[in-house]
Design a protein around this motif. Sequence first.
Motif, PDB file in Angstrom:
ATOM      1  N   THR A 671      40.150 -28.855  72.310  1.00  0.00           N
ATOM      2  CA  THR A 671      39.868 -27.416  72.405  1.00  0.00           C
ATOM      3  C   THR A 671      38.679 -27.029  71.535  1.00  0.00           C
ATOM      4  O   THR A 671      38.350 -27.708  70.567  1.00  0.00           O
ATOM      5  CB  THR A 671      41.101 -26.608  71.977  1.00  0.00           C
ATOM      6  OG1 THR A 671      41.486 -27.025  70.654  1.00  0.00           O
ATOM      7  CG2 THR A 671      42.267 -26.859  72.922  1.00  0.00           C
ATOM      8  N   GLU A 672      38.042 -25.931  71.872  1.00  0.00           N
ATOM      9  CA  GLU A 672      36.866 -25.474  71.136  1.00  0.00           C
ATOM     10  C   GLU A 672      37.277 -25.007  69.734  1.00  0.00           C
ATOM     11  O   GLU A 672      38.318 -24.381  69.533  1.00  0.00           O
ATOM     12  CB  GLU A 672      36.199 -24.318  71.892  1.00  0.00           C
ATOM     13  CG  GLU A 672      34.914 -23.830  71.234  1.00  0.00           C
ATOM     14  CD  GLU A 672      34.254 -22.710  72.028  1.00  0.00           C
ATOM     15  OE1 GLU A 672      33.286 -22.116  71.517  1.00  0.00           O
ATOM     16  OE2 GLU A 672      34.710 -22.435  73.157  1.00  0.00           O
ATOM     17  N   TYR A 673      36.435 -25.326  68.762  1.00  0.00           N
ATOM     18  CA  TYR A 673      36.703 -24.958  67.377  1.00  0.00           C
ATOM     19  C   TYR A 673      36.253 -23.528  67.111  1.00  0.00           C
ATOM     20  O   TYR A 673      35.130 -23.140  67.448  1.00  0.00           O
ATOM     21  CB  TYR A 673      35.976 -25.910  66.430  1.00  0.00           C
ATOM     22  CG  TYR A 673      36.007 -25.471  64.983  1.00  0.00           C
ATOM     23  CD1 TYR A 673      37.167 -25.599  64.226  1.00  0.00           C
ATOM     24  CD2 TYR A 673      34.874 -24.904  64.395  1.00  0.00           C
ATOM     25  CE1 TYR A 673      37.194 -25.193  62.898  1.00  0.00           C
ATOM     26  CE2 TYR A 673      34.896 -24.503  63.066  1.00  0.00           C
ATOM     27  CZ  TYR A 673      36.060 -24.648  62.325  1.00  0.00           C
ATOM     28  OH  TYR A 673      36.086 -24.240  61.012  1.00  0.00           O
ATOM     29  N   THR A 674      37.150 -22.756  66.497  1.00  0.00           N
ATOM     30  CA  THR A 674      36.809 -21.405  66.042  1.00  0.00           C
ATOM     31  C   THR A 674      37.124 -21.322  64.554  1.00  0.00           C
ATOM     32  O   THR A 674      38.279 -21.467  64.148  1.00  0.00           O
ATOM     33  CB  THR A 674      37.623 -20.335  66.795  1.00  0.00           C
ATOM     34  OG1 THR A 674      37.373 -20.467  68.194  1.00  0.00           O
ATOM     35  CG2 THR A 674      37.221 -18.943  66.319  1.00  0.00           C
ATOM     36  N   ARG A 677      37.587 -16.195  60.261  1.00  0.00           N
ATOM     37  CA  ARG A 677      36.754 -14.993  60.402  1.00  0.00           C
ATOM     38  C   ARG A 677      37.012 -13.982  59.306  1.00  0.00           C
ATOM     39  O   ARG A 677      36.358 -12.948  59.257  1.00  0.00           O
ATOM     40  CB  ARG A 677      37.048 -14.348  61.764  1.00  0.00           C
ATOM     41  CG  ARG A 677      36.745 -15.260  62.949  1.00  0.00           C
ATOM     42  CD  ARG A 677      37.530 -14.859  64.179  1.00  0.00           C
ATOM     43  NE  ARG A 677      38.985 -14.951  63.945  1.00  0.00           N
ATOM     44  CZ  ARG A 677      39.892 -14.744  64.889  1.00  0.00           C
ATOM     45  NH1 ARG A 677      39.517 -14.462  66.126  1.00  0.00           N
ATOM     46  NH2 ARG A 677      41.177 -14.837  64.594  1.00  0.00           N
ATOM     47  N   GLY A 698      40.694 -24.992  62.678  1.00  0.00           N
ATOM     48  CA  GLY A 698      40.307 -23.806  63.430  1.00  0.00           C
ATOM     49  C   GLY A 698      41.438 -22.797  63.480  1.00  0.00           C
ATOM     50  O   GLY A 698      42.619 -23.162  63.411  1.00  0.00           O
ATOM     51  N   HIS A 700      42.487 -21.151  65.914  1.00  0.00           N
ATOM     52  CA  HIS A 700      43.277 -21.248  67.150  1.00  0.00           C
ATOM     53  C   HIS A 700      43.857 -22.649  67.352  1.00  0.00           C
ATOM     54  O   HIS A 700      44.357 -22.966  68.432  1.00  0.00           O
ATOM     55  CB  HIS A 700      42.415 -20.870  68.360  1.00  0.00           C
ATOM     56  CG  HIS A 700      41.915 -19.459  68.320  1.00  0.00           C
ATOM     57  ND1 HIS A 700      42.740 -18.372  68.117  1.00  0.00           N
ATOM     58  CD2 HIS A 700      40.650 -18.957  68.423  1.00  0.00           C
ATOM     59  CE1 HIS A 700      42.018 -17.259  68.109  1.00  0.00           C
ATOM     60  NE2 HIS A 700      40.741 -17.591  68.285  1.00  0.00           N
ATOM     61  N   ASP A 701      43.816 -23.488  66.305  1.00  0.00           N
ATOM     62  CA  ASP A 701      44.373 -24.838  66.396  1.00  0.00           C
ATOM     63  C   ASP A 701      45.871 -24.819  66.122  1.00  0.00           C
ATOM     64  O   ASP A 701      46.320 -24.246  65.125  1.00  0.00           O
ATOM     65  CB  ASP A 701      43.703 -25.767  65.374  1.00  0.00           C
ATOM     66  CG  ASP A 701      42.214 -25.956  65.644  1.00  0.00           C
ATOM     67  OD1 ASP A 701      41.778 -25.607  66.759  1.00  0.00           O
ATOM     68  OD2 ASP A 701      41.514 -26.455  64.742  1.00  0.00           O
TER      69      ASP A 701
END
Length: 750
Positions: A671-674, A677, A698, A700-701
Amino acid sequence: MTRFKAISAVTAAVAVAHRRSGESTITVEYRRPRSENPLEQSYQVRVDARTTIGELADSVAVTMAPLAELESGDVTWWPAETSGQEAAGPASPIVTVADGDDLAGLKIGVPVPHRDDRTRWLEQLEMTVRTLDSSPGTTLSSLQLVSTEEIGAVREFGGTGSTPTAERTIPELFREQASRQPEAAAVSCGDLSLTYRELDQLSDQVAHAILRTGAGSQSVVGVRCRPSTELIAILVGIVKAGCSYLAIEPSDPPARVSQVLRLAGAAVVVSGPGEFDVLPNQEGLLLLDLASLPPVDATAPELPHVTPDHVAYVSFTSGSTGVPKGVAVAHRGIVRLLIRPNWMTIGPADTFLHLSPIAFDASTIEIWGPLLNGGRLVIYPNRPVDLADLAETIIRNGISVLLLTTGLLHQMITSHVEAFQRVRHVLTGGEVASAVRVRELMTAWPQLLFTNGYGPTENTSYSTCWTSGEAPLGNTVPIGTPIDGTRIQVLDSALRFVPPGVDGELYLSGQGLAHGYLGVPATTAERFVADPYAEEPGSRMYRTGDLVRWASDGNLEFVGRVDRQLKVRGFRVEPAQIEEELLRSGLIRSAAVVPQPESNGQYRLLAYVVPAETDQAPVAEQLRHHLAGRLPSYMLPWAIIVRDSLPLNRNGKVDRNALPTRHRSPRALATEYTGPRSARERELASLWGDVLEVEPIGVHDSFFDLGGYSLLAAELLSRMKNQAGLEATAGQLYSHPTIAQIVDQVDPPN
């Protein structure tokens, strides 16, 4: 169909599943076929060897409350086959419990690793129920699972320990060969070679020089010589003098050399040409330089008579206390291994390669195999071993019998399989052999005979051998049956025989048994114990510390170490099984899986791999995907680390201690890393990284996709509360397993 109490029946099934698999966590699935949801409940029952059968019954009664309504009734056992896992056994045994047509009946399914093993399972289940009724204080490790008929069968599997060979010694067998073929090549190294006559004469010089120092029969003599024809002459000379040789490796530091010489009581050291000056200056130590030995004249006395009980060599192994132990190996053990053996044939037409260090007992087979049978010995002189050079040496010299330790064998198969084109018989041992690699080898060269040998130094190199002209069919390579002169017994903790399919500790006895450890009688008594099943009074057997099990065909399967059983989340894990699955992917050339302790007392698994292709980038992710579809979650490595090669120690085994530790694993999610924030997300990302030992984290991990599990979840929740002031429940973490979700749940914005 038998009438038992339901609790008793399930208890027996769990107990036998534990004994058969070695697992400490047994899954029990309770089903009601008439229900809309056939799988009503799934339970995990935890046990260990010290749990009594009565305690297990109490645990089952509490854990599986639905069984209370099945207080008695007819029980039907049926075997649930574990397809595809015949060799390795089930990774996580599952006992299936299903109601019959009414609540008075019960069906219990148990995993059966072998199709022809069903009757034995049923007998063991009923024996266990009877034990529960009569002796509830019996521990699981002491459960009697073998019938009188099976005791007879496993005793027959174990051999008699006798050999058809008359008791002989190395000197007399070597002299016979030198007399029979004096001008035949005995040993060569590069451009230098010695005939049997020349080797006989030079070794006589060594023997007489040793005796002139005042060394008596059965003295220990050190040897400090690089691989060469002279080295072989020194060894033959030492045993002719009635002494035993002690190898001093050129790479050994001075402190190690002084230590082993002192422990062995060696008063003489023989060195090779040009190595005299590097020997330790130790008080009372006599040094002999091979280059300056006088010839033997007519007035020299006869060499002493050597008996089969004389010690031929002393080999030091690592000791648990940090002090090495010197194993004293007698002539009879070597002769029983190599003269008319039942596991291989050796003749004058054979050429062996000497590759192993003298201090490593594989050299026993390499050196004495050809010299006592009229063959030729080729010395590989280069250290460290270069794989391409080794392959060229094997081909150029026409090596017919080749012994490679397991780690080195695997590397040669993947990098230089052409080296085996003229080899007749390949031998290996020292580590768990890969069935995948052996199949590759024997597919490439179907003319090969292959031997997987097992044996500690304490029983002279090999104790059991699996020799075959066909590749193994299962997921493991058996370690075979006892060789002539060795008797083996697989026993439980109460020294009782265990039936086929059940793990037990391996004990060895017979003519290969070493005298013990030099100067350490307490350790000798601890490992060389009285044999309760021997016909001769005072007989001993060696306690190996290795877990094995009999297959139904009489071959032994290696399971692991008694004292190094690795547990991950309560499940027993054998790293070799994971290594084999990694190799089955076809993506790598070699693998090593090692445990690393966590701060919470648990273990995590690190997998080091060498890719088959030069493009390494996608290998780790592809391997994770491959393993995830084939292994339970607790067996998945925490990190897969790609390397150009795996380190080998000087004995040719993978040096797992030389593999670097890994404190933080790189994030390996598709999955894409975010990134974080906010300050709160950054705080939690840092905390999650500490607990999971992964970076980066991340928002969302998923905690569980990153390698989290129940024990780590408890630690994480505690640290979130104490360090970040966020109090979340386990239910919230399981249903909202990302940082972003958990922040929304327990720390929503104002």
